[in-house]
Structures are given as structure tokens and as C-alpha cells.
Design a protein around this motif. Structure first.
Motif, PDB file in Angstrom:
ATOM      1  N   ILE A 171      49.466  46.767  28.083  1.00  0.00           N
ATOM      2  CA  ILE A 171      49.447  46.181  29.770  1.00  0.00           C
ATOM      3  C   ILE A 171      49.108  48.213  30.135  1.00  0.00           C
ATOM      4  O   ILE A 171      48.768  47.782  31.961  1.00  0.00           O
ATOM      5  N   LEU A 172      49.086  49.189  29.735  1.00  0.00           N
ATOM      6  CA  LEU A 172      48.664  49.933  30.545  1.00  0.00           C
ATOM      7  C   LEU A 172      47.105  50.360  30.490  1.00  0.00           C
ATOM      8  O   LEU A 172      46.503  50.377  31.622  1.00  0.00           O
ATOM      9  N   VAL A 173      46.180  49.953  29.839  1.00  0.00           N
ATOM     10  CA  VAL A 173      44.802  49.284  29.828  1.00  0.00           C
ATOM     11  C   VAL A 173      44.910  48.549  30.948  1.00  0.00           C
ATOM     12  O   VAL A 173      43.615  48.828  32.588  1.00  0.00           O
ATOM     13  N   PHE A 174      45.748  47.548  31.288  1.00  0.00           N
ATOM     14  CA  PHE A 174      45.412  46.616  32.189  1.00  0.00           C
ATOM     15  C   PHE A 174      45.896  47.074  33.828  1.00  0.00           C
ATOM     16  O   PHE A 174      45.146  46.291  34.456  1.00  0.00           O
ATOM     17  N   PHE A 175      47.070  47.851  33.521  1.00  0.00           N
ATOM     18  CA  PHE A 175      46.854  48.843  34.738  1.00  0.00           C
ATOM     19  C   PHE A 175      45.683  49.171  35.286  1.00  0.00           C
ATOM     20  O   PHE A 175      46.140  49.212  36.485  1.00  0.00           O
ATOM     21  N   GLY A 176      46.182  50.201  34.385  1.00  0.00           N
ATOM     22  CA  GLY A 176      44.718  51.251  35.129  1.00  0.00           C
ATOM     23  C   GLY A 176      43.921  50.516  35.466  1.00  0.00           C
ATOM     24  O   GLY A 176      43.175  51.143  36.211  1.00  0.00           O
ATOM     25  N   PHE A 177      42.906  49.644  34.618  1.00  0.00           N
ATOM     26  CA  PHE A 177      42.313  48.891  35.497  1.00  0.00           C
ATOM     27  C   PHE A 177      41.856  48.152  36.827  1.00  0.00           C
ATOM     28  O   PHE A 177      41.524  47.698  37.234  1.00  0.00           O
ATOM     29  N   LYS A 178      43.470  47.223  36.717  1.00  0.00           N
ATOM     30  CA  LYS A 178      44.201  46.436  38.130  1.00  0.00           C
ATOM     31  C   LYS A 178      43.660  48.363  39.414  1.00  0.00           C
ATOM     32  O   LYS A 178      43.522  47.561  40.525  1.00  0.00           O
ATOM     33  N   VAL A 179      44.286  49.233  38.981  1.00  0.00           N
ATOM     34  CA  VAL A 179      44.027  50.424  40.058  1.00  0.00           C
ATOM     35  C   VAL A 179      42.475  50.839  40.085  1.00  0.00           C
ATOM     36  O   VAL A 179      42.103  51.223  41.281  1.00  0.00           O
ATOM     37  N   LEU A 180      41.953  51.018  39.000  1.00  0.00           N
ATOM     38  CA  LEU A 180      40.083  50.847  38.979  1.00  0.00           C
ATOM     39  C   LEU A 180      39.605  50.201  40.007  1.00  0.00           C
ATOM     40  O   LEU A 180      38.990  50.322  41.107  1.00  0.00           O
ATOM     41  N   LEU A 181      39.939  49.031  40.253  1.00  0.00           N
ATOM     42  CA  LEU A 181      39.887  47.706  41.124  1.00  0.00           C
ATOM     43  C   LEU A 181      39.965  48.036  42.316  1.00  0.00           C
ATOM     44  O   LEU A 181      38.921  47.469  43.349  1.00  0.00           O
ATOM     45  N   ILE A 182      40.615  48.458  42.524  1.00  0.00           N
ATOM     46  CA  ILE A 182      41.330  48.289  44.213  1.00  0.00           C
ATOM     47  C   ILE A 182      40.767  49.489  44.339  1.00  0.00           C
ATOM     48  O   ILE A 182      40.371  49.731  45.087  1.00  0.00           O
ATOM     49  N   SER A 183      40.660  50.911  43.444  1.00  0.00           N
ATOM     50  CA  SER A 183      39.991  52.091  44.798  1.00  0.00           C
ATOM     51  C   SER A 183      38.416  51.708  44.239  1.00  0.00           C
ATOM     52  O   SER A 183      37.889  52.157  45.498  1.00  0.00           O
ATOM     53  N   GLN A 184      38.122  50.851  43.845  1.00  0.00           N
ATOM     54  CA  GLN A 184      36.488  51.049  43.980  1.00  0.00           C
ATOM     55  C   GLN A 184      35.873  49.343  45.126  1.00  0.00           C
ATOM     56  O   GLN A 184      34.969  49.967  45.765  1.00  0.00           O
ATOM     57  N   LEU A 185      37.105  48.325  44.894  1.00  0.00           N
ATOM     58  CA  LEU A 185      36.714  47.596  45.868  1.00  0.00           C
ATOM     59  C   LEU A 185      37.630  47.147  47.367  1.00  0.00           C
ATOM     60  O   LEU A 185      36.839  46.778  48.581  1.00  0.00           O
ATOM     61  N   GLY A 186      38.007  48.573  47.057  1.00  0.00           N
ATOM     62  CA  GLY A 186      38.959  48.667  48.444  1.00  0.00           C
ATOM     63  C   GLY A 186      39.897  47.951  48.752  1.00  0.00           C
ATOM     64  O   GLY A 186      40.040  46.921  48.408  1.00  0.00           O
ATOM     65  N   PRO A 187      40.707  48.431  49.200  1.00  0.00           N
ATOM     66  CA  PRO A 187      42.456  47.049  49.774  1.00  0.00           C
ATOM     67  C   PRO A 187      41.770  45.679  49.846  1.00  0.00           C
ATOM     68  O   PRO A 187      42.418  44.964  49.328  1.00  0.00           O
ATOM     69  N   GLN A 188      40.325  46.007  50.940  1.00  0.00           N
ATOM     70  CA  GLN A 188      40.295  44.620  51.398  1.00  0.00           C
ATOM     71  C   GLN A 188      39.978  43.718  50.681  1.00  0.00           C
ATOM     72  O   GLN A 188      40.427  42.463  50.901  1.00  0.00           O
ATOM     73  N   GLY A 189      38.856  44.265  50.528  1.00  0.00           N
ATOM     74  CA  GLY A 189      38.138  43.129  49.062  1.00  0.00           C
ATOM     75  C   GLY A 189      39.475  43.065  48.020  1.00  0.00           C
ATOM     76  O   GLY A 189      38.297  42.119  47.871  1.00  0.00           O
TER      77      GLY A 189
END
Length: 114
Positions: A56-74
Motif C-alpha cells: 500500500i505504501l509503495v502504491f501510494f508513493g507511486f501515485k504521488v510521483l505520478l501526480i507530481s510528474q504529470l501535474g494535477p490537470q494531466g
């Protein structure tokens, strides 16, 4: 005579239970008096809470990294695209939708990288 038979059966039941526990592995310990005592090994297994929490922690971290790389809109656009897909994709979109904690962490990561 009946008491002796009852005591014998109780003792045999206790010995059989101990033998069953020891059959899964045991540890031998020498006591203070020099007597060797065998104790059953602790059972490991059961519900793998550590593994599940790490996943769960790895999944959550992956989600955070995706949001930071793509931006909130993307990121929102890609999750919206998933919501129009199959049932599995819709379930993934529900799990992956941005929550306030992951958005805040992604903002912090994005500010650090600038």
C-alpha cells in the motif's frame, strides 16, 4: 483404580498435544539446573500485515510521483480516461483518483524539484 486411569488419560492427552506442537519444530534450551528443555517454535505466518502495508505504501508513493510528474490537470485527465473504460479500468480510476494527501505531497515534491 478409576482415578489412576483418568490421570493416565489426562497425562496422555497433554503429552500428545505437546508432541503435536513440537512436531512443527522446536528449540532446545538448557535450563539453570542443566536440564534440556524443548519448546515449540513460534508460529510465523498468518496474515502478512507487513507485506500488505508495504504494498500500500509503495502504491501510494507511486501515485504521488505520478501526480507530481504529470501535474494535477494531466493526472486528472488520465484518471478521467480510465473512468470511461471497462469495469477493471473504472475500479483502477476509483483507486487512483487524487486525494488531498497525495496532492499535497505531490505539490511538495514538485516545489523541491524546481
Amino acid at each position: 483404580m478409576v482415578d489412576a486411569a483418568t490421570d493416565f488419560h489426562k497425562r496422555m492427552t497433554r503429552i500428545n498435544k505437546r508432541h503435536a506442537r513440537l512436531s512443527h519444530g522446536y528449540i532446545s534450551i538448557v535450563g539453570k539446573d542443566g536440564l534440556i528443555i524443548t519448546k515449540p517454535k513460534r508460529r510465523t505466518g498468518g496474515f502478512p500485515l507487513r507485506v500488505i502495508s508495504l504494498m500500500i505504501l509503495v502504491f501510494f508513493g507511486f501515485k504521488v510521483l505520478l501526480i507530481s510528474q504529470l501535474g494535477p490537470q494531466g493526472y486528472a485527465e488520465r484518471v478521467q480516461l480510465l473512468q470511461t473504460g471497462t469495469a477493471v479500468e473504472q475500479a483502477g480510476a476509483y483507486i487512483l483518483k487524487a486525494d488531498p494527501i497525495s496532492s499535497a505531497l505531490a505539490d511538495g515534491i514538485r516545489k523541491l524539484s524546481l
